[in-house]
Design a protein around this motif. Sequence first.
Motif, mmCIF file in Angstrom:
data_model
loop_
_atom_site.group_PDB
_atom_site.id
_atom_site.type_symbol
_atom_site.label_atom_id
_atom_site.label_comp_id
_atom_site.label_asym_id
_atom_site.label_seq_id
_atom_site.Cartn_x
_atom_site.Cartn_y
_atom_site.Cartn_z
ATOM 1 N N THR A 225 0.846 -1.206 0.000
ATOM 2 C CA THR A 225 0.000 0.000 0.000
ATOM 3 C C THR A 225 0.881 1.256 0.000
ATOM 4 N N ASN A 319 -7.117 -0.144 -5.160
ATOM 5 C CA ASN A 319 -6.695 -1.007 -4.059
ATOM 6 C C ASN A 319 -7.837 -2.010 -3.901
ATOM 7 N N GLY A 321 -10.156 -5.674 -3.484
ATOM 8 C CA GLY A 321 -10.514 -6.500 -2.325
ATOM 9 C C GLY A 321 -11.727 -5.944 -1.621
ATOM 10 N N TYR A 359 -5.076 -8.404 -4.206
ATOM 11 C CA TYR A 359 -4.836 -9.390 -3.136
ATOM 12 C C TYR A 359 -5.330 -10.754 -3.611
ATOM 13 N N THR A 360 -4.726 -11.798 -3.090
ATOM 14 C CA THR A 360 -5.078 -13.115 -3.616
ATOM 15 C C THR A 360 -5.581 -14.081 -2.538
ATOM 16 N N GLY A 365 -9.745 -13.793 -5.582
ATOM 17 C CA GLY A 365 -8.629 -12.834 -5.600
ATOM 18 C C GLY A 365 -7.553 -13.203 -6.609
ATOM 19 N N SER A 391 4.791 -9.925 -4.095
ATOM 20 C CA SER A 391 5.174 -10.095 -2.690
ATOM 21 C C SER A 391 6.071 -11.328 -2.544
ATOM 22 N N GLY A 398 0.195 -14.529 -3.857
ATOM 23 C CA GLY A 398 0.340 -13.428 -2.903
ATOM 24 C C GLY A 398 -0.003 -12.113 -3.582
ATOM 25 N N PRO A 399 -0.160 -11.050 -2.776
ATOM 26 C CA PRO A 399 -0.554 -9.757 -3.335
ATOM 27 C C PRO A 399 0.425 -9.280 -4.411
#
Length: 410
Positions: A225, A319, A321, A359-360, A365, A391, A398-399
Amino acid sequence: AGAYRAHDFDVSRETEPGPEYVEIRSLGVRTRGIVFCQGIAGTTNPWFEDVQFKPAKGEILTLRIPGLTEQRVIHRGIWLAPLGDDLFQAGATYDWKVLDNRPTDAGREEILSQLQKILRLPMEVVGHHAAVRPIHRNQYPVLGRHPQQPRMACFNGLGSKGALHAPYFGRQLAEHLTGGAPIDRQVDLVLKTRWSSIAGHFAAGQNQPSSGASSGKRPRALPLTQRAQLAVSEVVGRGDIVIDATAGNGHDTQFLAELVGDDGQVHAFDIQEVALENTARRLAESGLANVRLWHHDHAELSDVLPSELTGRVAAIMFNLGYLPGGDKSVITRAESSGEGVFKAAALLKLGGIMTVLAYTGHDGGQSEADRIASILAAFPADEFEIKTVESQPGRSVGPRLFHVKRLKAR
Ligand SMILES: C[S@@+](CC[C@H](N)C(=O)[O-])C[C@H]1O[C@@H](n2cnc3c(N)ncnc32)[C@H](O)[C@@H]1O
């Protein structure tokens, strides 16, 4: 005895910092360190002028609420703190225009009506105070040593909400000054002085620039973020037009609104009313009035925004999610996110940036992140530069943070 002395002195003319001591000669004081806890007067302290505080008047009430046994500090937009013996304190209001210390009927009514939303007990107002306090743009207190004058430190920006954290942060500053303990990022004076310092700070892996206590340690990775914000802050300037495609609780919207300033424009989208309310509250508390909120799906963003914005937008942030603290079933979806990202790219100006944080960990996701990746992969390479921060580098799990920069006009 003699440990506490009350005196006035002119901070700018009479404070003489040196390598071993700070002196205030007019008071006959020579000390190993000085911590400025000045409240609103701190906004004119020339040693800490890089910390940008804004003054805001706040009102608080002292209430007698018989029968309420709550021992915790409650915070729901408004805060309520127990004082003991059925007494509580509640606040606060934010007035950025009238900066005096007079309690008002409007302030009292605002606090009481907010409280009545969370509490059905009868209450009696036994005290009502108003004061002007310094507020930092991210609403947290500011603490730490002066970067060049380590014998001088600042502890300020507490406001009424921040004052609830005073014991915690007071201890943290004391441990920092005496033993080099780290300071939380949200309140670290060094991180708050300039955006550009964030990049240097993390690149150098320092958390304690003045004490050097943690030099040599591996730098902590910046959360995605914040990486998105950092990338945006490198491109966006005052007066720019920007978009937050997922307003949520308004952190990014606030960040963008501060970045573009009063002459800039922020357009923030969300499909949930509660998210827009949270965002509106955050903006009001920070005195930011340069944001237009859109209760729309971001897949429709280029349909609802004025057409003259095409090719003029400096930054767009997605952003994805669900709303933190909200309904986890209302979530961004691969299809509308993909459509939103595709349409938003057309609004970017030359050199403008779009960040998409996917995001996953939740249902759908992973396929949403994959879909964004494949849409971006099809963008013309001479028109857009695409970078992906994973990430878990090299693995598409992962994100993921996508950066999209416009290199060429259409
Ligand atoms: C992770 S949150 C955003 C956090 C926000 N950037 C912040 O700083 O607080 C995701 C938000 O996207 C919103 N959302 C979900 N689907 C959307 C859509 N199709 N269009 C616009 N917003 C959407 C959700 O309601 C939620 O508030």
